[in-house]
Write an enzyme that holds these catalytic residues in place. Structure first.
Site, mmCIF file in Angstrom:
data_model
loop_
_atom_site.group_PDB
_atom_site.id
_atom_site.type_symbol
_atom_site.label_atom_id
_atom_site.label_comp_id
_atom_site.label_asym_id
_atom_site.label_seq_id
_atom_site.Cartn_x
_atom_site.Cartn_y
_atom_site.Cartn_z
ATOM 1 N N ASP A 69 157.303 -122.089 -35.815
ATOM 2 C CA ASP A 69 156.538 -120.857 -35.590
ATOM 3 C C ASP A 69 156.545 -119.980 -36.845
ATOM 4 O O ASP A 69 157.505 -119.999 -37.616
ATOM 5 C CB ASP A 69 157.150 -120.095 -34.407
ATOM 6 C CG ASP A 69 156.203 -119.035 -33.858
ATOM 7 O OD1 ASP A 69 154.979 -119.152 -34.058
ATOM 8 O OD2 ASP A 69 156.698 -118.071 -33.250
ATOM 9 N N GLY A 119 151.110 -118.100 -38.998
ATOM 10 C CA GLY A 119 150.102 -117.034 -39.035
ATOM 11 C C GLY A 119 150.630 -115.824 -39.791
ATOM 12 O O GLY A 119 149.939 -115.243 -40.640
ATOM 13 N N ARG A 120 151.886 -115.443 -39.479
ATOM 14 C CA ARG A 120 152.467 -114.269 -40.139
ATOM 15 C C ARG A 120 152.716 -114.527 -41.623
ATOM 16 O O ARG A 120 152.560 -113.641 -42.453
ATOM 17 C CB ARG A 120 153.770 -113.861 -39.428
ATOM 18 C CG ARG A 120 153.506 -113.011 -38.192
ATOM 19 C CD ARG A 120 154.689 -112.997 -37.264
ATOM 20 N NE ARG A 120 154.834 -114.271 -36.575
ATOM 21 C CZ ARG A 120 155.951 -114.659 -35.979
ATOM 22 N NH1 ARG A 120 157.025 -113.882 -36.007
ATOM 23 N NH2 ARG A 120 156.003 -115.814 -35.347
ATOM 24 N N GLU A 143 149.229 -123.827 -24.310
ATOM 25 C CA GLU A 143 148.682 -122.460 -24.359
ATOM 26 C C GLU A 143 147.930 -122.179 -25.664
ATOM 27 O O GLU A 143 147.106 -121.263 -25.715
ATOM 28 C CB GLU A 143 149.805 -121.444 -24.185
ATOM 29 C CG GLU A 143 150.382 -121.365 -22.781
ATOM 30 C CD GLU A 143 151.252 -122.545 -22.404
ATOM 31 O OE1 GLU A 143 151.224 -122.944 -21.218
ATOM 32 O OE2 GLU A 143 151.938 -123.108 -23.264
ATOM 33 N N ASN A 144 148.217 -122.955 -26.699
ATOM 34 C CA ASN A 144 147.518 -122.740 -27.972
ATOM 35 C C ASN A 144 146.011 -123.039 -27.866
ATOM 36 O O ASN A 144 145.229 -122.614 -28.712
ATOM 37 C CB ASN A 144 148.129 -123.578 -29.109
ATOM 38 C CG ASN A 144 149.493 -123.075 -29.561
ATOM 39 O OD1 ASN A 144 150.324 -123.856 -30.020
ATOM 40 N ND2 ASN A 144 149.742 -121.771 -29.448
ATOM 41 N N ARG A 152 143.693 -120.021 -28.158
ATOM 42 C CA ARG A 152 143.426 -119.316 -29.427
ATOM 43 C C ARG A 152 141.936 -119.397 -29.774
ATOM 44 O O ARG A 152 141.212 -120.232 -29.217
ATOM 45 C CB ARG A 152 144.262 -119.946 -30.548
ATOM 46 C CG ARG A 152 145.743 -119.670 -30.356
ATOM 47 C CD ARG A 152 146.531 -120.038 -31.587
ATOM 48 N NE ARG A 152 147.944 -119.748 -31.355
ATOM 49 C CZ ARG A 152 148.882 -119.756 -32.282
ATOM 50 N NH1 ARG A 152 148.568 -120.046 -33.531
ATOM 51 N NH2 ARG A 152 150.136 -119.484 -31.986
#
Ligand code: IPE
Ligand code: IPE
Ligand code: MG
Length: 244
Positions: free
Chosen positions: A18, A21-22, A65-66, A69
């Protein structure tokens, strides 16, 4: 369940990769650049684990769940996955790594599934580490699929409900045949499992690091392995029982 005593290396390492993105946002780059950078961490991690003698490395690459997006990001991730699978096969073969996948693979595009099938077939005879990709994976979905398979097997008279034990149930999960993870590690600073290996995590040692996935290094993983080797895993027993 493996009773890995003190000093043992983990047999199965599972990673929630994870923070891509950040990582990109910090650099004012589009999110997909973070995913691209994350692939280099994947390559380094795979190589390090294989060299260290890890038996199974499970990487959470895309959750059920992705799919929620933005389509642009989902498509970019699928393209990256295809490219990764195509490019990685020779290296996997060289390092004798066998590719497997868990998850609701039926939801993947035909072209992604074809690439995945090809890569798995090309490495099927590799005797070394198993690289297990969690794709379109969610633990609750996996458990429900397992119940469905079990139900069908019961209808065929292959299993009797009264004889069902946790070990027999686990044979219907996507991870059938793999040892439970000894370590579940999440990068990116969040302390949650996000629907990853909920059944299999029963006795996993959990690690959370703030390092964003593209910044993750083999040196940090080595530190985690060293820490793991100093943890006492009691599996419900008491210390004294573990000495014998
Ligand atoms: C993990 O990085 C990769 C996938 C979920 C596919 P993220 O994309 O979730 O990165 P953050 O959490 O937004 O930083
Ligand atoms: C978990 O990360 C899934 C993967 C790393 C593939 P997410 O970024 O999707 O998780 P949440 O939404 O923060 O829980
Ligand atoms: Mg995330």
């Amino acid at each position: 369940m493996t009773l890995a005593g003190r000093g043992d290396l983990p047999r199965h390492v599972a990673i929630i990769m994870d923070g891509n993105g950040r990582w990109a946002k910090k650099r004012r780059l589009p999110r997909v650049k973070g995913h691209e950078a994350g692939i280099r961490s994947v390559e380094k991690t795979v190589e390090f684990c294989a060299e260290t003698g890890i038996e199974v490395l499970t990487l959470y690459a895309f959750s059920s769940e992705n799919w929620l997006r933005p389509a642009l990001e989902v498509n970019a991730l699928m393209q990256l996955l295809k490219r990764f699978l195509r490019r990685e096969v020779p290296r996997l073969q060289r390092n004798r790594i066998r590719l497997q996948a868990i998850g609701d693979l039926a939801r993947l595009d035909d072209s992604v599934r074809a690439e995945l099938r090809q890569a798995m077939a090309a490495t099927a005879d590799c005797p070394g580490m198993v690289l297990n990709l969690a794709l379109s994976y969610g633990s609750r979905g996996e458990i429900v699929r397992a119940v469905r398979r079990l139900w069908q097997a019961a209808d065929r008279g292959e299993v009797a409900p009264e004889t069902l034990e946790p070990e027999t149930f686990a044979r219907y999960l996507d991870t059938a045949g793999l040892p439970d993870p000894d370590i579940i590690l999440r990068t990116g600073g969040e302390s949650r499992l996000s629907n990853f290996l909920l059944w299999q995590a029963a006795y996993a040692e959990l690690y959370f690091t703030a390092t964003l996935w593209p910044d993750f290094t083999a040196a940090e993983l080595q530190e985690i392995f060293t820490d793991f080797q100093h943890r006492e895993r009691r599996f419900g027993m008491i210390s004294e029982q573990l000495q014998s």
